[in-house]
Design a protein around this motif. Sequence first.
Motif, PDB file in Angstrom:
ATOM      1  N   UNK A  90     -27.990  44.808 -33.505  1.00  0.00           N
ATOM      2  CA  UNK A  90     -29.116  45.655 -33.953  1.00  0.00           C
ATOM      3  C   UNK A  90     -29.203  47.447 -34.769  1.00  0.00           C
ATOM      4  N   UNK A  91     -29.760  47.430 -35.482  1.00  0.00           N
ATOM      5  CA  UNK A  91     -30.084  48.743 -35.957  1.00  0.00           C
ATOM      6  C   UNK A  91     -31.316  49.305 -34.960  1.00  0.00           C
ATOM      7  N   UNK A  92     -30.965  50.888 -34.195  1.00  0.00           N
ATOM      8  CA  UNK A  92     -32.196  50.990 -34.194  1.00  0.00           C
ATOM      9  C   UNK A  92     -31.845  52.618 -34.397  1.00  0.00           C
ATOM     10  N   UNK A  93     -33.427  52.889 -35.463  1.00  0.00           N
ATOM     11  CA  UNK A  93     -33.116  54.120 -36.224  1.00  0.00           C
ATOM     12  C   UNK A  93     -33.807  55.086 -35.165  1.00  0.00           C
ATOM     13  N   UNK A  94     -33.466  56.523 -34.703  1.00  0.00           N
ATOM     14  CA  UNK A  94     -33.989  57.082 -33.583  1.00  0.00           C
ATOM     15  C   UNK A  94     -35.203  57.990 -34.675  1.00  0.00           C
ATOM     16  N   UNK A 102     -38.117  54.705 -27.949  1.00  0.00           N
ATOM     17  CA  UNK A 102     -38.131  54.112 -26.139  1.00  0.00           C
ATOM     18  C   UNK A 102     -38.158  52.879 -26.191  1.00  0.00           C
ATOM     19  N   UNK A 103     -39.079  51.678 -26.523  1.00  0.00           N
ATOM     20  CA  UNK A 103     -39.285  50.362 -26.961  1.00  0.00           C
ATOM     21  C   UNK A 103     -38.295  49.550 -26.939  1.00  0.00           C
ATOM     22  N   UNK A 104     -37.523  50.123 -27.710  1.00  0.00           N
ATOM     23  CA  UNK A 104     -36.940  49.493 -28.169  1.00  0.00           C
ATOM     24  C   UNK A 104     -35.624  49.469 -27.691  1.00  0.00           C
ATOM     25  N   UNK A 105     -35.315  50.211 -27.048  1.00  0.00           N
ATOM     26  CA  UNK A 105     -34.245  50.783 -26.174  1.00  0.00           C
ATOM     27  C   UNK A 105     -34.264  50.418 -25.061  1.00  0.00           C
ATOM     28  N   UNK A 114     -33.210  41.605 -24.004  1.00  0.00           N
ATOM     29  CA  UNK A 114     -31.645  41.118 -25.552  1.00  0.00           C
ATOM     30  C   UNK A 114     -31.005  42.820 -24.994  1.00  0.00           C
ATOM     31  N   UNK A 115     -30.877  42.946 -23.040  1.00  0.00           N
ATOM     32  CA  UNK A 115     -29.606  43.314 -22.602  1.00  0.00           C
ATOM     33  C   UNK A 115     -27.950  43.099 -23.281  1.00  0.00           C
ATOM     34  N   UNK A 116     -27.892  41.418 -23.640  1.00  0.00           N
ATOM     35  CA  UNK A 116     -26.287  41.790 -24.675  1.00  0.00           C
ATOM     36  C   UNK A 116     -26.317  42.127 -25.971  1.00  0.00           C
ATOM     37  N   UNK A 117     -27.925  42.131 -26.342  1.00  0.00           N
ATOM     38  CA  UNK A 117     -28.027  42.952 -28.198  1.00  0.00           C
ATOM     39  C   UNK A 117     -27.355  43.726 -28.149  1.00  0.00           C
ATOM     40  N   UNK A 118     -25.979  44.202 -28.266  1.00  0.00           N
ATOM     41  CA  UNK A 118     -25.358  45.551 -28.979  1.00  0.00           C
ATOM     42  C   UNK A 118     -26.275  46.620 -29.667  1.00  0.00           C
ATOM     43  N   UNK A 119     -26.063  47.409 -29.487  1.00  0.00           N
ATOM     44  CA  UNK A 119     -26.982  49.083 -30.834  1.00  0.00           C
ATOM     45  C   UNK A 119     -26.157  49.846 -31.408  1.00  0.00           C
ATOM     46  N   UNK A 120     -26.690  49.734 -32.446  1.00  0.00           N
ATOM     47  CA  UNK A 120     -26.389  50.511 -33.620  1.00  0.00           C
ATOM     48  C   UNK A 120     -27.002  52.030 -33.535  1.00  0.00           C
ATOM     49  N   UNK A 121     -27.655  53.445 -32.846  1.00  0.00           N
ATOM     50  CA  UNK A 121     -28.292  53.991 -32.616  1.00  0.00           C
ATOM     51  C   UNK A 121     -27.714  55.180 -33.625  1.00  0.00           C
ATOM     52  N   UNK A 122     -28.828  55.148 -34.840  1.00  0.00           N
ATOM     53  CA  UNK A 122     -28.696  56.146 -35.586  1.00  0.00           C
ATOM     54  C   UNK A 122     -28.962  57.294 -36.028  1.00  0.00           C
TER      55      UNK A 122
END
Length: 146
Positions: A90-94, A102-105, A114-122
Motif C-alpha cells: 500500500x502507498x501511504x502518503x505522509x 498515524x492511523x494508516x501506520x 494489515x501487519x503483513x502488508x508492505x507499505x510504501x511511505x512517501x
Amino acid sequence: AADRAYLDKPPEIFDYQVTSKATDDDSIPTLFFGEMVFPWMSQDYAECSGVGCSALATALAQKNDWGPLYDKDHMRKVLDSQSGVSRAAAAVYYGDMYVDFENSMKVASRGGPLEQCKTYVTNEYQHSGLRDDGANIFTKLYEMAT
C-alpha cells in the motif's frame, strides 16, 4: 454518516476561517469533506443528479445500521505469509489531507490487521498519487507485493 456528523456539530467547527488558524496544540482540527456524499449534492452537482441519485444519497445518509467496515481477522488470515493466499502493498502518503498518516501506520503495524502488508511511505505525492503518477506508484507497489 458524514451528513449526520456534520449536523451533530456546531457550524463554526467547519468554518475554514476558524479551522485554518494555526494553533500550537492542534485543539482546532481542520475537517475535510473530500470523499463524502451529502444528500444535497444531487441537487447542486449535475454529475450527481439523475434518476434515483437523490433517493440513493438520502438513503445512504440516513442509514445507521452499518456493520463493521473490515473483518480484521479475515484480513490478517489472507495476508498471513504461511497461508500464501494473498500479498499486499500500500502507498501511504505522509502529508495526505484525507487519510490520517498515524492511523494508516497503526493499521499496518505489528499486531494490526494489515501487519503483513508492505507499505510504501512517501511525501512525494498527496492523496491523488495514483492520478498524478499512477504507473510509477503501481509498478512500485506491484514489485513490493510480488
